[in-house]
Design an enzyme around this catalytic site. Structure first.
Site, mmCIF file in Angstrom:
data_model
loop_
_atom_site.group_PDB
_atom_site.id
_atom_site.type_symbol
_atom_site.label_atom_id
_atom_site.label_comp_id
_atom_site.label_asym_id
_atom_site.label_seq_id
_atom_site.Cartn_x
_atom_site.Cartn_y
_atom_site.Cartn_z
ATOM 1 N N SER A 292 -7.098 -6.001 -6.160
ATOM 2 C CA SER A 292 -8.189 -6.666 -5.449
ATOM 3 C C SER A 292 -9.460 -6.663 -6.292
ATOM 4 C CB SER A 292 -8.444 -5.967 -4.114
ATOM 5 O OG SER A 292 -9.147 -4.756 -4.339
ATOM 6 N N THR A 293 -10.432 -7.465 -5.860
ATOM 7 C CA THR A 293 -11.728 -7.503 -6.546
ATOM 8 C C THR A 293 -12.418 -6.134 -6.456
ATOM 9 O OG1 THR A 293 -12.544 -8.528 -4.504
ATOM 10 C CG2 THR A 293 -12.227 -9.990 -6.371
ATOM 11 N N TRP B 176 2.733 8.015 -2.558
ATOM 12 C CA TRP B 176 4.143 8.205 -2.934
ATOM 13 C C TRP B 176 4.216 9.097 -4.175
ATOM 14 C CZ3 TRP B 176 7.168 7.400 -7.185
ATOM 15 C CH2 TRP B 176 8.546 7.365 -6.998
ATOM 16 N N ASP C 38 0.835 -1.205 0.000
ATOM 17 C CA ASP C 38 0.000 0.000 0.000
ATOM 18 C C ASP C 38 0.871 1.256 0.000
ATOM 19 O OD1 ASP C 38 -2.303 1.474 -0.004
ATOM 20 O OD2 ASP C 38 -2.746 1.193 2.110
ATOM 21 N N GLY C 39 0.348 2.311 -0.619
ATOM 22 C CA GLY C 39 1.021 3.613 -0.560
ATOM 23 C C GLY C 39 1.565 4.118 -1.879
ATOM 24 N N ASN C 40 1.304 3.392 -2.964
ATOM 25 C CA ASN C 40 1.829 3.824 -4.271
ATOM 26 C C ASN C 40 1.278 5.192 -4.674
ATOM 27 O OD1 ASN C 40 3.031 1.343 -4.408
ATOM 28 N ND2 ASN C 40 1.612 0.488 -5.912
ATOM 29 N N ASN D 273 -10.612 -3.219 -6.578
ATOM 30 C CA ASN D 273 -9.796 -2.200 -7.264
ATOM 31 C C ASN D 273 -10.353 -1.800 -8.638
ATOM 32 O OD1 ASN D 273 -6.594 -3.318 -5.915
ATOM 33 N ND2 ASN D 273 -7.919 -1.664 -5.218
ATOM 34 N N TRP D 274 -11.352 -2.546 -9.155
ATOM 35 C CA TRP D 274 -11.974 -2.154 -10.433
ATOM 36 C C TRP D 274 -12.686 -0.807 -10.298
ATOM 37 C CZ3 TRP D 274 -10.419 -4.986 -14.423
ATOM 38 C CH2 TRP D 274 -10.099 -6.329 -14.228
HETATM 39 C C1 FPP Z 1 -2.008 0.055 -3.287
HETATM 40 O O1 FPP Z 1 -1.565 1.399 -3.237
HETATM 41 C C2 FPP Z 1 -1.484 -0.565 -4.499
HETATM 42 C C3 FPP Z 1 -2.227 -1.139 -5.471
HETATM 43 C C4 FPP Z 1 -3.707 -1.206 -5.416
HETATM 44 C C5 FPP Z 1 -1.628 -1.692 -6.694
HETATM 45 C C6 FPP Z 1 -0.347 -2.444 -6.462
HETATM 46 C C7 FPP Z 1 0.243 -2.761 -7.759
HETATM 47 C C8 FPP Z 1 1.559 -2.766 -8.020
HETATM 48 C C9 FPP Z 1 2.619 -2.533 -7.018
HETATM 49 C C10 FPP Z 1 2.008 -3.081 -9.394
HETATM 50 C C11 FPP Z 1 1.886 -4.555 -9.537
HETATM 51 C C12 FPP Z 1 2.896 -5.099 -10.387
HETATM 52 C C13 FPP Z 1 3.560 -6.230 -10.127
HETATM 53 C C14 FPP Z 1 4.564 -6.645 -11.085
HETATM 54 C C15 FPP Z 1 3.330 -7.076 -8.908
HETATM 55 P P1 FPP Z 1 -2.605 2.572 -3.433
HETATM 56 O O2 FPP Z 1 -2.691 2.882 -4.880
HETATM 57 O O3 FPP Z 1 -3.915 2.204 -2.797
HETATM 58 O O4 FPP Z 1 -1.878 3.719 -2.665
HETATM 59 P P2 FPP Z 1 -2.524 4.894 -1.808
HETATM 60 O O5 FPP Z 1 -3.193 4.237 -0.613
HETATM 61 O O6 FPP Z 1 -1.341 5.705 -1.421
HETATM 62 O O7 FPP Z 1 -3.485 5.599 -2.707
#
Ligand code: FPP
Length: 242
Positions: free
Chosen positions: A69-70, A29, A24-26, A72-73
């Protein structure tokens, strides 16, 4: 499989055999840097590659990550498309490199809703994985939800064993994770303290570890810290200390 045997690391201390991670946290970031959310996912995919290699080299047997996740759509088409694109790229790479890297890739989740291109690549990685018994296994949860997995498992059991009562062992055999020991340690990055429908059945006796580090910043040192904390835990699986 609560209580699956743990391994000993180089220092002779217990090593989790199976770590699972909620990455979590992409998005945060990326936002902190004024970048689009997809830039956070792109760096997050690199982090996954690095951490998988590190876990393999430490001597773990399994790493499971929650990639999509289911639920995330519900995100924008652009963001869903970006994550699917990263996963497709990783699957392509895996077809090329799995045998050389000795990493078995397994996709967990309901794959029926995925694109034909991704499903075709999963067929290929499954065939290659079958030739790599005993190798480190990276499980990537894709269109995965813990409750959905349980419902699919129960329906599968009912279809295969009409009229029979389900048991815990039969249930485990019908899950996406059949044959995979339960995670010893579940890590969630990004500062939230919840499970979010991840490995609902399998996490019954997992140790939980939460960190504020955002997934793209997560490093080998953070795995070391989580494992050090895991080593301090006293796992009793409902029993009492000997
Ligand atoms: C949660 O962070 C992350 C996800 C829902 C997606 C994760 C996907 C990847 C890391 C790419 C996958 C690729 C491979 C090769 C495994 P968030 O987007 O909910 O972050 P936030 O809480 O800061 O908004």
């Amino acid at each position: 499989m609560a209580g699956a045997a743990e391994k000993n690391g180089a220092a002779g201390e217990k090593l989790p055999r199976h770590i699972a991670i909620i990455m979590d946290g992409n998005g945060r970031w990326a936002k902190k840097r004024g970048l689009p959310r997809k830039a956070g996912h792109a760096v997050g995919a690199e982090t996954f590659r690095r951490i998988a290699t590190y876990c393999k080299n430490l001597g773990m047997d399994y790493l499971t990550v929650y990639a999509f996740s289911t639920e995330n759509w519900k995100r924008s088409d652009e963001e869903v498309g970006a994550i699917m694109g990263l996963l497709e790229k990783y699957l392509h790479e895996s077809v090329e490199k799995m045998e050389k890297d000795r990493i078995r890739l397994k996709i967990l989740g309901d794959t029926t809703a995925l694109s034909p291109a991704i499903r075709g690549l999963i067929e290929k990685t499954d065939a290659i994985a079958a030739r790599l018994p005993g190798c480190f296994q990276a499980n990537v949860c894709l269109n995965y939800g813990g409750r959905d997995e349980i419902v699919r498992a129960v329906n599968r059991f009912a279809a295969e064993h009409p009229g029979e009562a389900i048991t815990e062992a039969a249930m485990a055999d019908c899950l996406d994770t059949a044959g995979i020991p339960d995670p010893d340690l579940i890590i969630r990055t990004g500062g939230e303290y919840r499970i979010s429908n991840f490995l609902m059945w399998e996490s019954a006796y997992s140790e939980l570890y939460f960190t504020d580090v955002l997934w793209p910043d997560f490093s080998e040192k953070d795995i070391d810290e989580a494992v050090a904390e895991y080593r301090r835990r006293d796992r009793r699986f409902g029993g009492v200390k000997a």
